[in-house]
Design an enzyme around this catalytic site. Sequence first.
Site, PDB file in Angstrom:
ATOM      1  N   SER A 113       0.896  -1.341  -0.076  1.00 60.40           N
ATOM      2  CA  SER A 113       0.009   0.026   0.008  1.00 60.40           C
ATOM      3  C   SER A 113       0.742   1.077   0.248  1.00 60.40           C
ATOM      4  O   SER A 113       0.608   2.234  -0.619  1.00 60.40           O
ATOM      5  CB  SER A 113      -0.807   0.095   1.165  1.00 60.40           C
ATOM      6  N   LYS A 143     -13.043  -8.815  -3.411  1.00 62.47           N
ATOM      7  CA  LYS A 143     -11.495  -8.663  -3.481  1.00 62.47           C
ATOM      8  C   LYS A 143     -10.963  -9.415  -4.937  1.00 62.47           C
ATOM      9  O   LYS A 143     -11.851  -9.552  -5.796  1.00 62.47           O
ATOM     10  CB  LYS A 143     -10.828  -9.202  -2.438  1.00 62.47           C
ATOM     11  N   ARG A 188      -3.560 -13.911  -1.756  1.00 64.60           N
ATOM     12  CA  ARG A 188      -3.947 -14.071  -0.317  1.00 64.60           C
ATOM     13  C   ARG A 188      -4.284 -15.399  -0.286  1.00 64.60           C
ATOM     14  O   ARG A 188      -4.208 -16.084   0.938  1.00 64.60           O
ATOM     15  CB  ARG A 188      -4.668 -13.170   0.325  1.00 64.60           C
ATOM     16  N   GLN A 200      -9.073   2.474  -0.732  1.00 69.38           N
ATOM     17  CA  GLN A 200      -8.661   2.876  -2.430  1.00 69.38           C
ATOM     18  C   GLN A 200      -9.490   3.849  -2.834  1.00 69.38           C
ATOM     19  O   GLN A 200      -9.212   4.786  -3.433  1.00 69.38           O
ATOM     20  CB  GLN A 200      -8.822   1.513  -3.022  1.00 69.38           C
ATOM     21  N   ASP A 203      -7.441  -7.263   4.866  1.00 66.80           N
ATOM     22  CA  ASP A 203      -6.476  -8.385   4.081  1.00 66.80           C
ATOM     23  C   ASP A 203      -6.121  -9.518   4.701  1.00 66.80           C
ATOM     24  O   ASP A 203      -5.450 -10.554   4.053  1.00 66.80           O
ATOM     25  CB  ASP A 203      -5.053  -7.618   3.525  1.00 66.80           C
ATOM     26  N   SER A 239     -13.586   2.156   2.261  1.00 66.76           N
ATOM     27  CA  SER A 239     -12.378   1.745   1.406  1.00 66.76           C
ATOM     28  C   SER A 239     -11.327   2.810   1.241  1.00 66.76           C
ATOM     29  O   SER A 239     -11.681   3.825   0.880  1.00 66.76           O
ATOM     30  CB  SER A 239     -13.051   1.332  -0.221  1.00 66.76           C
ATOM     31  N   ARG A 290     -13.164 -14.131  -1.474  1.00 69.39           N
ATOM     32  CA  ARG A 290     -12.418 -14.791  -0.499  1.00 69.39           C
ATOM     33  C   ARG A 290     -13.257 -15.657   0.590  1.00 69.39           C
ATOM     34  O   ARG A 290     -12.546 -16.635   1.405  1.00 69.39           O
ATOM     35  CB  ARG A 290     -11.412 -13.933   0.281  1.00 69.39           C
ATOM     36  N   GLY A 343      -5.835  -3.914  -8.034  1.00 71.63           N
ATOM     37  CA  GLY A 343      -7.304  -2.861  -7.914  1.00 71.63           C
ATOM     38  C   GLY A 343      -6.626  -1.765  -7.386  1.00 71.63           C
ATOM     39  O   GLY A 343      -7.436  -0.479  -7.613  1.00 71.63           O
TER      40      GLY A 343
HETATM   41  C1  S3P Z   1      -5.734  -1.170  -0.073  1.00 72.56           C
HETATM   42  C2  S3P Z   1      -6.990  -0.925   0.454  1.00 72.56           C
HETATM   43  C3  S3P Z   1      -7.821  -2.399   0.591  1.00 72.56           C
HETATM   44  C4  S3P Z   1      -6.951  -3.487   0.583  1.00 72.56           C
HETATM   45  C5  S3P Z   1      -5.838  -3.509  -0.439  1.00 72.56           C
HETATM   46  C6  S3P Z   1      -5.135  -2.141  -0.514  1.00 72.56           C
HETATM   47  C7  S3P Z   1      -4.948   0.314  -0.292  1.00 72.56           C
HETATM   48  O1  S3P Z   1      -8.699  -2.270  -0.195  1.00 72.56           O
HETATM   49  O2  S3P Z   1      -7.810  -4.652   0.626  1.00 72.56           O
HETATM   50  O3  S3P Z   1      -5.207  -4.711  -0.542  1.00 72.56           O
HETATM   51  O4  S3P Z   1      -3.770   0.251  -0.527  1.00 72.56           O
HETATM   52  O5  S3P Z   1      -5.702   1.140  -0.182  1.00 72.56           O
HETATM   53  P1  S3P Z   1     -10.138  -1.332  -0.117  1.00 72.56           P
HETATM   54  O6  S3P Z   1      -9.678  -0.106  -0.085  1.00 72.56           O
HETATM   55  O7  S3P Z   1     -11.176  -1.525  -1.261  1.00 72.56           O
HETATM   56  O8  S3P Z   1     -10.829  -1.968   1.167  1.00 72.56           O
END
Ligand code: S3P
Length: 445
Positions: A27, A350, A399, A173, A323, A171, A354, A97
């Site tokens: 991240s 995901k 994972r 992200q 995660d 989220s 999962r 993602g």
């Molecule tokens: C992440 C946020 C998480 C996580 C992903 C990495 C990030 O996703 O599951 O592996 O780096 O911001 P979400 O924000 O969709 O939960």
Amino acid sequence: MSKKFSILIKKKLKDFNQTLSVDKDKSITHRAFFLASQCQGISCIDGLESEDIFETINCLKNLGVRIFKKKNKYFVFGNGIGSLRKFKNIIYCGNSGTTARFFLGLLSTYQFPIKITGDASLSKRPMGRVIKYINKIGAEIVEAKNKFNLPLVIQGTNYPLAQQHILDVPSAQVKTAILLSALGTLGTTEIVENFDTRDHTEILLKYLGAPIRIKKIGNKKIISLRGCEEMQSFNINVPPDPSNACFFIVQTLCMKKSQIKLKNVCINYFRTGFIDILNKMGARIKVYNKRKIKGEYVADILVKSKRLKNISVPKSIIPRTIDELPILFVICGLSQGKAKFNGIAELRIKESDRIAAMEKGLNLIGIRTKSTKDTLTIYGNPNIKFQKKISLPTNLDHRIAMSFFILGQTLGVHMTIKGFESVNSSFPNFLKLQKKLGAKYEIKK
Ligand code: S3P
């Protein structure tokens, strides 16, 4: 893309006593590259080298950012906010993602149309959760599979509108995509967050001196960022990833008499819900030598084997351990009593579903589970003995592959794990470190 291979496990892992350093944080590394591309000057990133990160690097290069590698460090030539150029018509995000969603945010303030694509797993993942916010500022999706999936063509706007966004999914992200969009938006963008999601972007922006402010009102956070302000280049040595550490922590707990010391792990509060859960189950995980590096807390972690008791895990802690849930399901399967995970619907979207993938693996070796859309109950069996040969798919999900590996090694199940190459997306040194612990397995090409 890595070549496909399967892993065959036949033997149970013997007790170990080791000190290891797991691969660096995915991240933080993604964020370092994205932000470096928006800074002025040359940034130096010593971060994770994995497939997901290579996708981010390649996409940035295809948008005109000069990046080169010397030894294990990456040098990013940033030309500031608004400096991306359309060198290619398409950017490919592979399995990542994070890459796809961050680019949706970043490209929302660029007027040129560009196609964003990914692999089969990424093409199924919801992008609507970001699109709805960038639509609000004036960006458009001119073409998309099923309206909200990759491949899609984004056309940003030169006149983005700064405003308030209320996050309706837990989220990081999505939050980061909005922050990246806010960087190129004149005026102040405000994000209202009601969930506990990772805050690496806010920490790095603060460290860079960006005009970001965070206000806490009860359980709510209000993040405001004033856009179009210059940021200067930076150097960063990314710490090891807690999501990688978790596999080794669980593995050690599941053994009879083992011990592991993991060095310099990132222990950001929003990433370490799994430590709280494992300690509630009876583990005594020692987190020590705590220090702050560039705004992030890191520490050494010491773990010893211990039999645990299952608990009910509340929804409120889930965003802090999102995660690590697959590997937590493994230890719950091997612990005493009934475990219940609540509010885990996000896990179904995901890299794979999962919940379904882990239920399949646990059920195959005789561990009972029950699930709804957003809960999973696991009936733990610490005395499980399983003799048959099994083969498990991993659905392009790193994972899931690593969780099955730990399950197979702990029990000594004759297990084939297909599609193990997916591990290269986040933890390329996983097998090398497993070898150090004494794990025995065969690679089948
Ligand atoms: C992440 C946020 C998480 C996580 C992903 C990495 C990030 O996703 O599951 O592996 O780096 O911001 P979400 O924000 O969709 O939960």
